[in-house]
Design an enzyme around this catalytic site. Structure first.
Site, short mmCIF file in Angstrom:
data_model
loop_
_atom_site.label_atom_id
_atom_site.label_comp_id
_atom_site.label_asym_id
_atom_site.label_seq_id
_atom_site.Cartn_x
_atom_site.Cartn_y
_atom_site.Cartn_z
NE ARG A 55 -1.59 -2.70 2.90
CZ ARG A 55 -1.84 -3.68 2.58
NH1 ARG A 55 -3.26 -4.01 2.12
NH2 ARG A 55 -0.31 -4.80 2.83
CB THR A 56 3.45 2.84 2.24
OG1 THR A 56 2.46 2.24 3.86
CG2 THR A 56 4.28 3.66 2.85
CE LYS A 83 26.43 -5.77 -6.17
NZ LYS A 83 26.85 -4.72 -7.05
NE ARG A 105 6.89 0.51 4.64
CZ ARG A 105 5.92 0.13 5.22
NH1 ARG A 105 5.62 -1.77 4.57
NH2 ARG A 105 4.72 0.33 5.30
CG HIS A 133 3.10 4.16 8.58
ND1 HIS A 133 3.77 4.15 7.87
CD2 HIS A 133 3.00 2.69 8.09
CE1 HIS A 133 2.96 3.63 5.88
NE2 HIS A 133 2.93 3.03 7.00
N1 CP Z 1 -0.15 0.01 5.86
C1 CP Z 1 0.91 -0.35 5.57
O1 CP Z 1 1.76 0.31 5.68
O2 CP Z 1 0.54 -1.30 4.58
P1 CP Z 1 1.80 -1.81 4.01
O3 CP Z 1 2.79 -2.01 4.68
O4 CP Z 1 1.52 -3.16 2.54
O5 CP Z 1 2.86 -0.62 3.11
#
Ligand code: CP
Length: 309
Positions: A55-56, A83, A105, A133
């Site tokens: 999603r993100t 590496k 992320r 998040h």
């Molecule tokens: N909600 C969320 O962060 O989903 P993803 O891990 O798919 O990005």
């Protein structure tokens, strides 16, 4: 607004409301046949993903493209990270390509703070370890506000694996800033020790909290982060903390069910609840694009929206 968005605590109430109001404006674009604005033409957004995401990652890419930014997608899998290249050297490589914003992320809590010290552009935290998040919290607040109106005084219940959840922490911080009253519900083993200092209530009894909830947000049980037995069995967890049809019946008629995804259907949430009209789970994904457009637009100082929408 600050230059970076790393924690929901970076946002004042005015900042958060500005993002949500901007997202409301930008949502009008999503209803058009051509879902694109020239606002960030010539700007470059780098998506730097060291951890899996559906999603993100997709929604940040869609958000940047809808604002006409150039997008570079970097995934640690298949890169020189395998590496042994460090986060700093990866960041400096991307910096050399002229990134105006880096969306990161990372599995390590705090990685976006380190990155912010190495790059000139804005850093946006797309999930760091078990820390935060913030754009998930923004899209969740945006979804709640569209369904329920202003969040002042609204009762939000967040249920499940709080210990490993960056979504829970960011939501507690943002929702408190927006005036909502948050209650976290989990088994004692799945609360972090410092939860007493968070701006929320804590409960172990889901059935007692449900009738007073405007929103019930279920959290994924993060088995991949668990290195010990936090509950006796999955069946026992589901019986005490899972959201099924009988529990939904205890919620007020107007109350909504949320989940940030990905879900463990049949564990923290029954499939029939996830797919029910009270569930906003698919809506949250669509709103994720809009909320992230608002964040990129405000951080990168896009042109005045007034003449463009
Ligand atoms: N909600 C969320 O962060 O989903 P993803 O891990 O798919 O990005």
């Amino acid at each position: 607004m600050k230059r970076h968005l790393i924690s929901a605590a970076d946002l004042t109430r005015d900042d958060a409301l500005l993002i949500l109001d901007t997202a409301d404006e930008l949502a009008k674009i999503s209803e058009r046949s051509i879902k694109k604005l020239p606002t960030l033409r010539g700007r470059t957004v780098v998506n730097l993903f060291f951890e899996d995401s559906t999603r993100t990652r997709i929604s940040f890419e869609a958000a940047a493209k809808r604002l006409s930014a150039d997008v570079i997608n970097f995934s640690a899998k298949g890169s020189s990270v395998s590496k042994g290249e460090s986060l700093k050297d990866t960041a400096l490589t991307l910096e050399a390509m002229g990134a105006d914003a880096v969306v990161i992320r990372h599995g390590a809590s705090g990685a976006p703070y380190r990155l912010a010290g190495w790059v000139r552009g804005s850093v946006v935290n797309a999930g760091d370890g078990t820390h935060e998040h913030p754009t998930q919290a923004l899209l969740d607040a945006f979804t709640m506000r569209r369904r329920l109106g202003a969040l002042d005084g609204r009762k939000i219940t967040i249920v499940g694996d709080v210990l490993h959840s960056r979504v829970a922490r960011s939501n507690v911080l943002l929702l408190a800033t927006l005036g909502a009253e948050v209650t976290l519900v989990a088994p004692p083993t799945l609360f972090p020790v410092q939860v007493g200092s968070w701006p929320c209530e804590v409960s172990y009894d889901l059935d007692a909290v449900l009738p007073k909830s405007d929103v019930v947000m279920m959290l994924r049980v993060q088995r991949e982060r668990m290195n010990a037995a936090f509950f006796p069995t999955e069946r026992e967890y589901s019986r005490r903390y899972g959201l099924d049809r009988d529990r939904v019946a205890k919620m007020p008629d107007h109350a909504i069910v949320m989940h940030p995804g990905p879900m463990n259907r049949g564990m923290e949430i029954a499939a029939e609840v996830a797919d029910s009209p009270r569930s906003t789970i698919v809506e949250q994904v669509a709103n994720g694009v809009t909320a992230r457009m608002a964040v990129l637009y405000l951080l990168l100082g896009g042109a005045d929206l007034g003449g463009e929408i």
